[in-house]
Design an enzyme around this catalytic site. Structure first.
Site, mmCIF file in Angstrom:
data_model
loop_
_atom_site.group_PDB
_atom_site.id
_atom_site.type_symbol
_atom_site.label_atom_id
_atom_site.label_comp_id
_atom_site.label_asym_id
_atom_site.label_seq_id
_atom_site.Cartn_x
_atom_site.Cartn_y
_atom_site.Cartn_z
ATOM 1 N N ASP A 59 66.140 -7.347 -55.876
ATOM 2 C CA ASP A 59 66.167 -6.081 -54.856
ATOM 3 C C ASP A 59 64.884 -5.629 -54.295
ATOM 4 O OD1 ASP A 59 65.313 -5.399 -57.412
ATOM 5 O OD2 ASP A 59 66.070 -3.313 -57.293
ATOM 6 N N LYS A 90 70.719 -5.922 -55.974
ATOM 7 C CA LYS A 90 70.191 -5.759 -57.334
ATOM 8 C C LYS A 90 70.212 -7.183 -57.730
ATOM 9 C CE LYS A 90 70.933 -3.590 -61.947
ATOM 10 N NZ LYS A 90 71.421 -5.151 -62.466
ATOM 11 N N LYS A 101 63.306 -19.414 -57.740
ATOM 12 C CA LYS A 101 64.304 -19.954 -58.769
ATOM 13 C C LYS A 101 65.017 -21.333 -58.158
ATOM 14 C CE LYS A 101 66.902 -16.955 -60.243
ATOM 15 N NZ LYS A 101 66.425 -15.885 -59.493
ATOM 16 N N LYS A 142 74.425 -12.230 -55.408
ATOM 17 C CA LYS A 142 74.011 -12.456 -54.011
ATOM 18 C C LYS A 142 74.162 -14.058 -53.649
ATOM 19 C CE LYS A 142 69.951 -10.901 -54.663
ATOM 20 N NZ LYS A 142 70.277 -10.514 -56.095
#
Length: 295
Positions: free
Chosen positions: A155, A37, A68, A42
């Protein structure tokens, strides 16, 4: 007259982004794709896991797959230029590039690449990931790599951002012990199962993050066939490491820091020695709704 359209071989429904056979990562490297998510941690997981592999003597490459381009800053201590930006500067003539133009050495020798991506709504993230792997192969940068980690945007499991699954041996899913994270994890399981029909990727397991308890994750794992590979509690040392723009292995070794370091080292060892491909069946949305929560 009714026309029956053939079912897509790689998953069901939408058009898939296909891997060019010429840019397949060499056999021998352990390739891990990290999903979960959005905002679940992560990049923190990927960077610290990369650092842990390097501590075990492995040659590691981390590829950030997010426009990003913030996957590797704790390894490099800076925001590095992206592959797509560098390619644009040379009008996509990749032969004009040198490895040091797009690959940067981070903590303990970890090599770091940020794929970047097109402006919002204008292109495909999967294409950018494919171009990144192609560029690494053209410069023979994957030949001496033991571990490759793809850190993937949110996700999102569309054909584009599922493209790293076409290169990976295993997928690790980062989740918290809450409904929203587990709901997203269920969709990722479905995406991995679709890719596994035609690619080598398999489920490696679950990384529980920012969670004091595991009761909801355990419920989901028991129903689907997943397994928790590591558990990171919501300790302040992880937050502080991000603010210091460094990995947990560069923090002063207090009790919390050592606990987190040891858990990452344990996860790295499991992925190298004891990981077993998991067979899991995702649940229907209503089944998750009924499964999780308190009586």
């Amino acid at each position: 007259m009714t026309t029956t359209l053939p079912r897509k071989a790689d998953g069901e429904g939408s058009v898939q982004v296909k891997q060019d056979p010429k840019i397949k990562i060499e056999e021998g490297a352990l390739v891990i794709a990290v999903y979960g998510k959005g905002g679940i941690g992560k990049s923190t997981t990927s960077s610290n896991l990369s650092a842990a592999f390097s501590k075990l003597g492995k040659r590691v490459l981390q590829i950030g797959c997010d426009p990003k381009h913030d996957s590797t800053f704790t390894l490099t201590h800076k925001m590095v230029p992206t592959v797509i930006d560098i390619l644009e500067e040379v009008d996509f003539h990749s032969e004009e590039l040198r490895p040091e133009d797009f690959m940067f050495k981070g903590f303990n020798g970890v090599q770091c690449v940020e794929s970047g991506g097109p402006p919002a709504g204008t292109g495909c993230g999967g294409y950018v990931t494919g171009q990144t792997v192609k560029l690494l192969k053209e410069h023979h940068l994957l030949e001496d790599t033991d571990v490759v980690i793809f850190d993937v945007l949110g996700d999102v499991v569309c054909g584009g951002f599922a493209a790293p699954l076409q290169h990976a041996n295993y997928c690790l899913i980062v989740t918290a012990n809450d409904f929203d994270s587990i709901f997203a994890m269920n969709r990722i399981v479905a995406a991995i199962n679709a890719k596994a029909k035609n690619y080598k990727v398999r489920l490696g397991g679950v990384v529980a993050n920012r969670s004091a308890e595991l009761d909801q994750i355990d419920k989901f794992n028991a129903r689907t066939g997943l397994k928790t590979m590591a558990h990171f509690k919501n300790v302040d040392a992880i937050r502080r490491s991000r603010l210091k723009k460094c990995t947990i292995f560069e923090m002063e070794p207090d009790e919390d820091v050592l606990e987190v370091q040891n858990e990452y080292l344990s996860l790295a060892k499991k992925m190298l020695e004891n990981v077993e491909p998991l067979t899991a069946e995702p649940l229907k949305d209503r089944e998750i709704f009924d499964l999780l929560g308190f009586d």
